[in-house]
Design an enzyme around this catalytic site. Structure first.
Site, PDB file in Angstrom:
ATOM      1  N   GLU A 165       0.899  -1.176   0.000  1.00 15.35           N
ATOM      2  CA  GLU A 165       0.000   0.000   0.000  1.00 15.35           C
ATOM      3  C   GLU A 165       0.919   1.202   0.000  1.00 15.35           C
ATOM      4  OE1 GLU A 165      -3.526   0.216   1.151  1.00 15.35           O
ATOM      5  OE2 GLU A 165      -3.917  -1.879   1.568  1.00 15.35           O
TER       6      GLU A 165
ATOM      7  N   CYS B 254      -1.672   9.470   2.856  1.00 15.26           N
ATOM      8  CA  CYS B 254      -1.438   8.879   1.528  1.00 15.26           C
ATOM      9  C   CYS B 254      -2.551   9.294   0.572  1.00 15.26           C
ATOM     10  CB  CYS B 254      -1.375   7.373   1.640  1.00 15.26           C
ATOM     11  SG  CYS B 254      -2.773   6.689   2.523  1.00 15.26           S
TER      12      CYS B 254
HETATM   13  P1  NAD Z   1       8.750   4.526   4.376  1.00 16.91           P
HETATM   14  O1  NAD Z   1       8.580   3.765   3.122  1.00 16.91           O
HETATM   15  O2  NAD Z   1       9.936   5.365   4.517  1.00 16.91           O
HETATM   16  O3  NAD Z   1       8.747   3.531   5.630  1.00 16.91           O
HETATM   17  C1  NAD Z   1       7.717   2.625   5.852  1.00 16.91           C
HETATM   18  C2  NAD Z   1       8.216   1.491   6.734  1.00 16.91           C
HETATM   19  O4  NAD Z   1       9.174   0.730   6.020  1.00 16.91           O
HETATM   20  C3  NAD Z   1       8.899   1.945   7.995  1.00 16.91           C
HETATM   21  O5  NAD Z   1       8.538   1.089   9.047  1.00 16.91           O
HETATM   22  C4  NAD Z   1      10.363   1.772   7.668  1.00 16.91           C
HETATM   23  O6  NAD Z   1      11.185   1.573   8.790  1.00 16.91           O
HETATM   24  C5  NAD Z   1      10.338   0.542   6.817  1.00 16.91           C
HETATM   25  N1  NAD Z   1      11.462   0.400   5.896  1.00 16.91           N
HETATM   26  C6  NAD Z   1      12.277   1.371   5.396  1.00 16.91           C
HETATM   27  N2  NAD Z   1      13.164   0.832   4.544  1.00 16.91           N
HETATM   28  C7  NAD Z   1      12.913  -0.497   4.505  1.00 16.91           C
HETATM   29  C8  NAD Z   1      13.490  -1.578   3.806  1.00 16.91           C
HETATM   30  N3  NAD Z   1      14.500  -1.407   2.963  1.00 16.91           N
HETATM   31  N4  NAD Z   1      12.980  -2.812   3.989  1.00 16.91           N
HETATM   32  C9  NAD Z   1      11.941  -3.002   4.833  1.00 16.91           C
HETATM   33  N5  NAD Z   1      11.362  -2.010   5.515  1.00 16.91           N
HETATM   34  C10 NAD Z   1      11.839  -0.769   5.357  1.00 16.91           C
HETATM   35  O7  NAD Z   1       7.413   5.358   4.536  1.00 16.91           O
HETATM   36  P2  NAD Z   1       7.083   6.485   5.568  1.00 16.91           P
HETATM   37  O8  NAD Z   1       7.904   7.672   5.238  1.00 16.91           O
HETATM   38  O9  NAD Z   1       7.156   5.915   6.945  1.00 16.91           O
HETATM   39  O10 NAD Z   1       5.540   6.746   5.255  1.00 16.91           O
HETATM   40  C11 NAD Z   1       5.097   7.627   4.285  1.00 16.91           C
HETATM   41  C12 NAD Z   1       4.683   6.892   3.035  1.00 16.91           C
HETATM   42  O11 NAD Z   1       3.701   5.913   3.306  1.00 16.91           O
HETATM   43  C13 NAD Z   1       4.056   7.823   2.012  1.00 16.91           C
HETATM   44  O12 NAD Z   1       4.525   7.545   0.734  1.00 16.91           O
HETATM   45  C14 NAD Z   1       2.582   7.496   2.110  1.00 16.91           C
HETATM   46  O13 NAD Z   1       1.854   7.804   0.968  1.00 16.91           O
HETATM   47  C15 NAD Z   1       2.631   6.035   2.359  1.00 16.91           C
HETATM   48  N6  NAD Z   1       1.373   5.576   2.935  1.00 16.91           N
HETATM   49  C16 NAD Z   1       0.513   4.823   2.187  1.00 16.91           C
HETATM   50  C17 NAD Z   1      -0.708   4.428   2.703  1.00 16.91           C
HETATM   51  C18 NAD Z   1      -1.697   3.601   1.904  1.00 16.91           C
HETATM   52  O14 NAD Z   1      -2.694   3.138   2.468  1.00 16.91           O
HETATM   53  N7  NAD Z   1      -1.519   3.404   0.609  1.00 16.91           N
HETATM   54  C19 NAD Z   1      -1.063   4.790   3.993  1.00 16.91           C
HETATM   55  C20 NAD Z   1      -0.173   5.564   4.718  1.00 16.91           C
HETATM   56  C21 NAD Z   1       1.041   5.941   4.193  1.00 16.91           C
END
Ligand code: NAD
Length: 726
Positions: free
Chosen positions: A422, A456
């Site tokens: 997502e 998001c």
């Molecule tokens: P992010 O992708 O930076 O991090 C998300 C999670 O992934 C965190 O827990 C992080 O520690 C982990 N992570 C980071 N690198 C990783 C890797 N290489 N392998 C595994 N895990 C890893 O996202 P963010 O900055 O925390 O959140 C914002 C983003 O989330 C925005 O793009 C937003 O649109 C999206 N989002 C989407 C939805 C949806 O329902 N589609 C909902 C909320 C947020």
């Protein structure tokens, strides 16, 4: 359902309804005395008068027939719906034609046409009750017709749903999402997550990072706890998860306080967006999951496959990894954890390194109510996320940015672990010329600035009809000016996120847009941009901050084209007073969720699917499919047939070929193959019977000596004895 056929069947249903209503009305008013004669005792009527039961039966049959047509249309069986409608019409006409004289004694059809026909019952002085009864009968006819008409309109609207927009509307970047720049440095030092509160900059209590080497052990412990958990009946699991939900609400204020410190968000907003929707989430899944997890029988044609019955069972996957972001750090993981648990899984949660404390809080609630190892938490950043994926989990449910989503998908692919993603969004709102401007302005502002735009599904592009652009923008300006920092708008949660939004705004400024970038610390004042030049990053990339670009357009076609011109497709909204038009336009938008006169709140509806297209990923939370993603299915077939062989078993002789070839031709529409099928079938029955007979009574000497073993072969009698168990 194809639109053309749907339309035809719809017209048929409306024609039927109209005919039905008109005929009732006609007889009511043309021959009122005749109609009222139903209420006269039978003894007073001349012989041959229609029985009231007959008339009621005809009307009821007509209603049921029309209802069946609507149901068939709804389920997409348009040909059957047409046939049913024609049948109903045919019957209706045939009944009147055949019984005309008998029922009316009014002369022939020609008399009636000539106006010389007379009503059967002579005028009598009927009381008020008769008139009321007649009026009710007429109202029933008209009401049924109106109901059918409305149903038909709905069916027609549904039949117009296209699986996708026409190719001309596929203007988005289909080569993949344009990726966000790498996030800033994680707040991790010396094995601890530190960081400061975005609300006031005070240092936060450190949280121990889970060493990557410990992650596999946590997963193993969760797997063992999961086995015990999966052994419970779904109802018992629901009972215990309900208790966890209750505990969660009891400690809501504590959760809101942690959220305030970690994310800087106003407390009321945490209640409205994370805490209250999650009460509904627990309720929904606790109520529906046990039933949804019941084995579902599969219909198997008993004529083609006699004696067979099959069921689809839904089984737990094992251990589900939930990797979640910081923007809604409670609601997002819970959206998956609750149905995953009810489905019988254990869950390992990896919260964002920016919101570890609320992650620990969540795990603690589950530990208190469901035992220590069922929902453990892994704290840390990318390294811990990767370690979790590599620890042999059974599914990865990831919510986050497209950039990280791609890394997660790669890691999951290496171990062939199923993954749902997502990802980000760049949601569009389309404000049509006839929109209620007050509602649209309030809704668009909330859609753009709730959670300081860190959503998001935030509105990041607003396309407005040029005819109303000016008053609409004025309303936006007024209301944005009334937003209060702290009460309505929190700061941005991470320094990196603020820096990213500022970078996008500075690019706009360099391109000549007048932008004021204001706000201390991690705060950023809301920004409204009117008609910014095309190509800016803030019109293409996810912004994830309090920025609302408004773009005037020349009509709906331009709005749809521009809205679809995006690498993302999470949600979209259309604002208009004409609901049907807005709905139709919404269906042309390339997004996983489309709302009319509202935006994005459906993420809080556990019963509705949530997920995107294109760069927004392809997972689904909410709705029945969410449970399907969190289970594996097993099909079990039991055959109670006592026949020695199936038609398709050995031997493959000439009759097998004839039958199967005939069936293939028949299914290709060659009716002439019917003879081949029947002949092949009879031949097949004979040859299988002969084969069974030959096995049971082998010819003397036909049994070959055992060429492999050294034992002498058994006599036929011995074999028979063995088979029959004697
Ligand atoms: P992010 O992708 O930076 O991090 C998300 C999670 O992934 C965190 O827990 C992080 O520690 C982990 N992570 C980071 N690198 C990783 C890797 N290489 N392998 C595994 N895990 C890893 O996202 P963010 O900055 O925390 O959140 C914002 C983003 O989330 C925005 O793009 C937003 O649109 C999206 N989002 C989407 C939805 C949806 O329902 N589609 C909902 C909320 C947020």
């Amino acid at each position: 359902m194809r639109a053309g056929r749907g339309d035809l069947a719809f017209k048929g249903a409306v024609a039927f309804a109209t005919f039905f209503a008109l005929s009732v009305q006609w007889f009511l008013f043309r021959w009122p005395d005749w109609m009222y004669s139903y209420f006269v005792p039978a003894s007073e009527l001349p012989p041959g008068v229609v029985s009231p039961f007959f008339f009621v039966a005809v009307v009821a049959a007509g209603t049921v027939g029309a209802w069946v047509t609507i149901q068939l249309l709804r389920s997409g069986r348009t040909a059957l719906a047409m046939a049913n409608t024609l049948l109903g019409l045919g019957f209706w006409i045939a009944i009147w034609a055949a019984t005309w004289d008998r029922y009316f004694h009014v002369g022939t059809w020609a008399d009636w046409m000539a106006g010389t026909a007379t009503p059967l019952a002579q005028a009598k002085a009927f009381g008020l009750e008769m008139n009321v009864a007649g009026a009710l009968q007429g109202a029933a006819g008209v009401g049924t017709a109106a109901w059918l008409f409305v149903q038909g309109r709905r069916v027609r609207a549904r039949s117009a749903i296209k699986p996708d927009a026409s190719p001309a509307e596929w203007r988005g970047v289909l080569t993949g999402p344009s990726l966000q720049p790498a996030p800033g440095p994680a707040p991790i030092t010396e094995g601890e997550i530190r960081g400061t509160s975005p609300a006031d900059g005070r240092p936060l209590e450190p949280v121990r990072v889970t060493p990557a080497a410990e992650v596999a052990d946590l997963v193993t412990r969760a797997r063992v706890a999961g086995l015990r958990w999966a052994a419970l009946a779904p109802n018992e699991r629901a009972h215990r998860v309900k208790a966890a939900g209750k505990r969660f609400l009891e400690r809501a204020e504590e959760a809101a306080a942690i959220l305030e410190v970690e994310t800087g968000r106003p407390r009321a907003e945490s209640y409205l967006t994370e805490l209250i929707p999650n009460a509904d989430l627990f309720d929904h899944w606790v109520r529906t999951a046990p039933t949804a997890l019941q084995p579902a029988p599969v219909s198997i044609d008993p004529l083609v496959f006699p004696g067979k019955r099959g069921v689809v069972e839904r089984l737990p996957l094992g251990v589900v990894a939930v990797i979640s972001p910081w923007n809604f750090p409670l609601a997002l993981p819970l959206r998956t954890i609750v149905p995953a648990l009810l489905a019988g899984n254990a869950v390992v949660l990896k919260p964002s390194e920016y919101t570890p404390r609320i992650g620990a809080f969540l795990a603690q609630i589950f530990a208190e109510t469901l035992g220590p190892d069922l929902v453990p938490v892994v704290q840390g950043g990318a390294a811990q996320g990767q370690a979790l994926i590599e620890a042999g989990v059974d599914r990865v449910c990831f919510v986050g940015s497209p950039r990280t989503g791609a890394a997660v998908a790669r890691a999951a692919a290496a171990t062939l672990t199923p993954v749902s993603l997502e990802l980000g969004g760049k949601d569009a709102a389309l404000v049509l010329a006839d929109a209620d401007l007050d509602r649209a302005a309030n809704g668009v502002i909330w859609g753009a600035f709730a959670n300081a735009g860190q959503n998001c599904a935030a509105i990041e592009r607003c396309y407005v009809d040029r005819a109303i652009a000016q008053p609409f923008v004025e309303k936006l300006r007024e209301r944005i000016a009334a937003l209060q920092p702290g009460r309505d708008l929190g700061p941005l949660t991470t320094p990196a996120q603020r820096a990213l939004v500022v970078t996008q705004l500075e690019e706009a400024r360099r391109r000549g847009v007048a932008v004021r970038i204001e706000g201390d610390g991690q705060r950023l004042a809301p920004v409204l941009l009117v008609d910014p030049p095309a190509g800016l990053a803030l019109l293409r990339e996810e912004t994830f901050g309090p920025v609302l670009p408004v773009i005037p357009c020349d009509g709906e076609e331009e709005m749809v084209r521009r809205a679809n011109d995006s690498a993302y497709g999470l949600t979209a909204s259309v604002w208009s007073r004409d609901l049907a038009r807005a709905e139709a336009l919404g269906r042309r938008l390339q997004a996983g969720v489309v709302t009319v006169n509202n935006h994005a709140f459906t993420g809080g509806l556990a019963q509705a699917p949530w997920g995107g297209v294109r760069g927004s990923g392809g997972g689904v939370t909410g709705g029945p499919d969410a449970l399907h993603e969190l289970t594996r299915q097993r099909f079990v077939l039991v055959d109670s047939s006592r026949k020695a062989r199936e038609l398709w078993w050995y031997p493959y002789d000439a009759s097998a070929l004839r039958l199967s070839r005939g069936l293939a031709r028949l299914r290709a529409g060659q009716v002439g193959a019917l003879g081949e099928v029947v002949g092949g079938f009879l031949g097949r029955m004979r040859s299988l019977k002969a084969a069974d007979h030959a096995t049971a009574h082998p010819a003397p000497g036909a049994h070959e000596p055992d060429r492999i073993g050294t034992q002498p072969s058994k006599s036929p009698a011995e074999t028979l004895e063995e088979r029959s168990g004697t």
